[in-house]
Design an enzyme around this catalytic site. Sequence first.
Site, PDB file in Angstrom:
ATOM      1  N   LYS A  55       0.865  -1.184   0.000  1.00 44.96           N
ATOM      2  CA  LYS A  55       0.000   0.000   0.000  1.00 44.96           C
ATOM      3  C   LYS A  55       0.898   1.229   0.000  1.00 44.96           C
ATOM      4  CE  LYS A  55      -4.471   1.107   0.692  1.00 44.96           C
ATOM      5  NZ  LYS A  55      -5.674   0.478   0.154  1.00 44.96           N
ATOM      6  N   GLY A  57     -20.461   6.927   5.206  1.00 45.47           N
ATOM      7  CA  GLY A  57     -19.556   7.248   4.100  1.00 45.47           C
ATOM      8  C   GLY A  57     -20.299   7.200   2.769  1.00 45.47           C
ATOM      9  N   GLY A 117     -19.359   7.848  -0.210  1.00 45.49           N
ATOM     10  CA  GLY A 117     -18.347   7.997  -1.268  1.00 45.49           C
ATOM     11  C   GLY A 117     -18.602   7.026  -2.402  1.00 45.49           C
ATOM     12  N   VAL A 155     -17.750   3.728  -2.835  1.00 41.14           N
ATOM     13  CA  VAL A 155     -18.280   2.417  -2.461  1.00 41.14           C
ATOM     14  C   VAL A 155     -19.652   2.569  -1.806  1.00 41.14           C
ATOM     15  CG1 VAL A 155     -17.900   0.318  -1.117  1.00 41.14           C
ATOM     16  CG2 VAL A 155     -15.954   1.492  -2.129  1.00 41.14           C
TER      17      VAL A 155
END
Length: 366
Positions: free
Chosen positions: A91, A191, A193, A195
């Site tokens: 990552k 969230g 966003g 997804v």
Amino acid sequence: MIATEHIDKTNESLFSSMADTNHEQIVFCHDEPTGLKAIIAIHNTVLGPSMGGTRMWHYTNEQDAITDALRLSRGMTLKNSIAGINAGGGKAVIIGDASQIKNETLMRRFGQFVNSLNGKYYTAEDVNMTTRDMEYVHMETPYVTGLPESMGGAGDPSPYTAFGVYMGMKAAAKKAYGSDSLTGKRILVQGAGNVGGYLVDLLAKEAAVVMISDIFENKASSIAQKHNLEIIPPDKVYKTPTEIYSPCALGATINDEMLHLMDCDIIAGAANNQLHDEIHHDQEVSKKGILYAPDFLINGGGITNVYYEYEGNHNKERVLAQVEKIYDTTLKVFKTCEDENTTPQAAAIHLAEKRIKDIGNLKLRN
Ligand code: NAD
């Protein structure tokens, strides 16, 4: 002298952090003209090249960025293994406010650093990254996935991530309620966003009673309006009784405060590293009788999508068929919990690590 001591101290704690988590390599990238400060953490490459997205975040301090890179890259190792793909875990994090410093030059400079690793790390999008940013990275390196479909890439991974989370959530419902139907279930998605948006589409189609929350009201309201949903202000999320809590924002939301307040049966969401303390909060979740679908087990849809792009054999049907298996794997993990009196997190880690060990041994025999 002070500076050297400081470096020595930092290195000492960094190496012990690497040893604790069994990391292979950490690369620090710095470029004065573009203002780039990035960390590429390579956790494990037994199954294949390390793969995981790049996140850009305005971290409060550098230690937070290092901690995030270490936690996220280990999570990728587990996620890629349990998803059944031949990729290791890595990552990258770029330190800074995306709205202030992100531009073509900075992304291309980052691409040069990725290139210097000669394919040991493949990047893709994560928080605050777009397919356009991956195009810039690709101008400097072939070691990038998640390119736009117009460039022959697999495109936005988010719909696949959302589909996997949905499958994992249905498996959890099956375990908790005896039926995997989400119709009429109260589900709070934190969230709004990429997804979160796709997940809400799937949940709304199944007539779940969805509530949405985001720190940006306009993001929450655009999804709420589309499906006529209730908006929960961010400070009311944990005080809102719900059957399923779905963390789809940032990690570490399963913490002492949340567990003290939260009234839910199931936790199943997309955010990486949801448990603030992997051991302590895993046990606390269990003690509260909440069924937790481990993040890395159910949010691997997006990486599966980019993995097939890397393999050069990408098509939507193949990805969806693979991601759908998250349902069965999640049920298998819950069954192990029952049989071995363990938690879903521990059972899922065991399953992921066992595959790495087995394939590692197989490679040695070759
Ligand atoms: P995103 O940046 O598109 O969306 C995150 C949303 O969360 C944003 O709208 C943001 O405003 C909101 N948010 C941030 N803090 C919040 C808070 N405290 N309360 C409520 N909302 C908050 O990111 P995404 O691509 O949708 O990913 C969501 C999560 O899932 C991330 O943790 C990411 O690492 C993880 N994930 C994403 C993918 C993928 O395919 N995109 C794959 C695996 C895991």
